[in-house]
Design an enzyme around this catalytic site. Structure first.
Site, short mmCIF file in Angstrom:
data_model
loop_
_atom_site.label_atom_id
_atom_site.label_comp_id
_atom_site.label_asym_id
_atom_site.label_seq_id
_atom_site.Cartn_x
_atom_site.Cartn_y
_atom_site.Cartn_z
N ASP A 153 39.25 50.23 80.76
CA ASP A 153 39.61 51.43 81.53
C ASP A 153 38.34 51.89 82.26
O ASP A 153 38.04 51.39 83.34
CB ASP A 153 40.14 52.46 80.52
CG ASP A 153 40.53 53.78 81.12
OD1 ASP A 153 40.80 53.83 82.32
OD2 ASP A 153 40.56 54.79 80.39
N GLY B 227 43.04 48.64 69.12
CA GLY B 227 44.08 48.25 70.08
C GLY B 227 44.34 46.77 70.24
O GLY B 227 45.42 46.38 70.67
N ARG C 279 51.79 51.99 68.73
CA ARG C 279 51.18 50.66 68.67
C ARG C 279 52.20 49.58 68.34
O ARG C 279 52.03 48.42 68.71
CB ARG C 279 50.09 50.61 67.59
CG ARG C 279 48.88 51.48 67.88
CD ARG C 279 47.75 51.13 66.92
NE ARG C 279 46.70 52.15 66.87
CZ ARG C 279 45.68 52.23 67.72
NH1 ARG C 279 45.58 51.37 68.70
NH2 ARG C 279 44.77 53.18 67.59
N PHE D 27 48.42 56.19 81.96
CA PHE D 27 48.22 55.94 80.54
C PHE D 27 49.34 55.03 80.01
O PHE D 27 50.51 55.21 80.35
CB PHE D 27 48.24 57.27 79.78
CG PHE D 27 47.81 57.14 78.37
CD1 PHE D 27 46.46 57.07 78.04
CD2 PHE D 27 48.75 57.08 77.35
CE1 PHE D 27 46.06 56.94 76.72
CE2 PHE D 27 48.36 56.96 76.02
CZ PHE D 27 47.00 56.88 75.72
N ASP E 8 41.73 45.10 74.24
CA ASP E 8 43.10 45.41 74.65
C ASP E 8 43.16 45.83 76.12
O ASP E 8 43.94 45.30 76.90
CB ASP E 8 43.73 46.49 73.74
CG ASP E 8 42.90 47.76 73.66
OD1 ASP E 8 41.75 47.78 74.15
OD2 ASP E 8 43.38 48.77 73.09
N LYS F 184 42.41 48.37 84.06
CA LYS F 184 42.66 49.50 84.98
C LYS F 184 41.49 49.55 85.94
O LYS F 184 40.58 50.38 85.80
CB LYS F 184 42.69 50.82 84.19
CG LYS F 184 43.95 51.12 83.44
CD LYS F 184 43.88 52.56 82.93
CE LYS F 184 44.88 52.85 81.86
NZ LYS F 184 44.65 54.14 81.18
N ASP G 135 47.83 52.82 71.66
CA ASP G 135 48.42 54.02 71.07
C ASP G 135 48.27 55.25 71.94
O ASP G 135 47.40 55.32 72.82
CB ASP G 135 47.72 54.32 69.74
CG ASP G 135 46.30 54.86 69.95
OD1 ASP G 135 45.53 54.21 70.67
OD2 ASP G 135 45.99 55.96 69.43
P1 IMP Z 1 37.03 52.22 78.22
O1 IMP Z 1 35.84 52.32 77.33
O2 IMP Z 1 37.26 53.48 79.03
O3 IMP Z 1 37.06 50.97 79.07
O4 IMP Z 1 38.31 52.20 77.32
C1 IMP Z 1 38.53 51.26 76.39
C2 IMP Z 1 39.39 51.79 75.26
O5 IMP Z 1 40.05 53.03 75.57
C3 IMP Z 1 40.45 50.79 74.99
O6 IMP Z 1 40.02 49.82 74.07
C4 IMP Z 1 41.58 51.65 74.45
O7 IMP Z 1 41.43 51.81 73.06
C5 IMP Z 1 41.41 53.00 75.12
N1 IMP Z 1 42.32 53.15 76.29
C6 IMP Z 1 41.98 53.14 77.59
N2 IMP Z 1 43.07 53.33 78.38
C7 IMP Z 1 44.11 53.45 77.53
C8 IMP Z 1 45.53 53.65 77.75
O8 IMP Z 1 46.07 53.73 78.86
N3 IMP Z 1 46.29 53.71 76.61
C9 IMP Z 1 45.78 53.61 75.36
N4 IMP Z 1 44.47 53.43 75.12
C10 IMP Z 1 43.64 53.33 76.20
#
Ligand code: IMP
Length: 178
Positions: free
Chosen positions: A107, A49, A169, A156, A104, A135, A163
């Site tokens: 979350d 991302g 993307r 999302f 990127d 987020k 993506d």
């Molecule tokens: P985390 O490990 O939950 O913090 O998420 C990190 C990864 O999840 C990011 O690097 C993204 O690749 C993917 N991700 C999290 N939220 C989104 C979203 O809203 N759209 C697309 N990809 C996301």
């Protein structure tokens, strides 16, 4: 375009190109003032991302630096799988370096919470973590996040490198699910 369909779902624009450019410029200014005159840092982009964010950010940096990408995956469709898969066996490069991690979106925080301790176990001189999007309401674990460009809600998002099941993307703005 205010609305797009990606992989059968409708998304509406959340962050424009102009807003992206302004925030990335501000982040680059901050990084320039922090690292100019230091030993050349290593920028580590987390794939997939971060590739567009990274490309736009590094072209605004005015000091010598090296660049590396690592691949970490946890998402399937629109939610995290809970399993973080990491492809990175390049630890010798991190010893003694000032490392800037480029993500990127943060979350749940699981990706960074898995990666940062691995990085730090290889004795970098310093670690600075930045993300394009945060987020905050979705965060499940505490993470090191030193700077981010935009705080967004739990919806999302796609575009500008992010993506939905591999699609979207290439969109130049950030769109959120309608
Ligand atoms: P985390 O490990 O939950 O913090 O998420 C990190 C990864 O999840 C990011 O690097 C993204 O690749 C993917 N991700 C999290 N939220 C989104 C979203 O809203 N759209 C697309 N990809 C996301």
């Amino acid at each position: 375009m205010t609305e797009v369909t990606v992989n059968g779902k409708v998304f509406q624009v959340l962050i424009s190109r102009k807003e992206l450019e302004e925030k990335i410029e501000a982040l680059a200014n901050l990084i320039n003032s922090k690292y100019s005159g230091e030993e050349p840092p290593l920028l580590v982009g987390i794939l997939n991302g971060s590739f567009i964010f990274m490309a736009d950010l590094v072209r605004r940096l005015h000091f010598p630096c090296t660049i590396q990408f690592i691949r970490i995956e946890s998402y399937t469709g629109m939610s995290t799988s809970g399993v973080v898969k990491m492809e990175a066996d390049v630890s010798p490069r991190w010893v003694g370096r000032h490392v800037i991690v480029i993500e990127d979106i943060v979350d749940t925080g699981h990706t960074l919470s898995r990666f940062i301790p691995v990085l730090k176990s290889h004795q970098p001189a310093s670690v600075f973590v930045c993300a394009l999007l945060f987020k905050k309401e979705a965060l499940e674990v505490s993470v090191q996040l030193d700077e981010y460009c935009f705080l967004i809600g739990r919806k999302f998002v796609v575009g500008y490198g992010l993506d939905y099941d591999g699609y979207g993307r290439n969109l130049p703005e950030i769109y959120q699910l309608k």
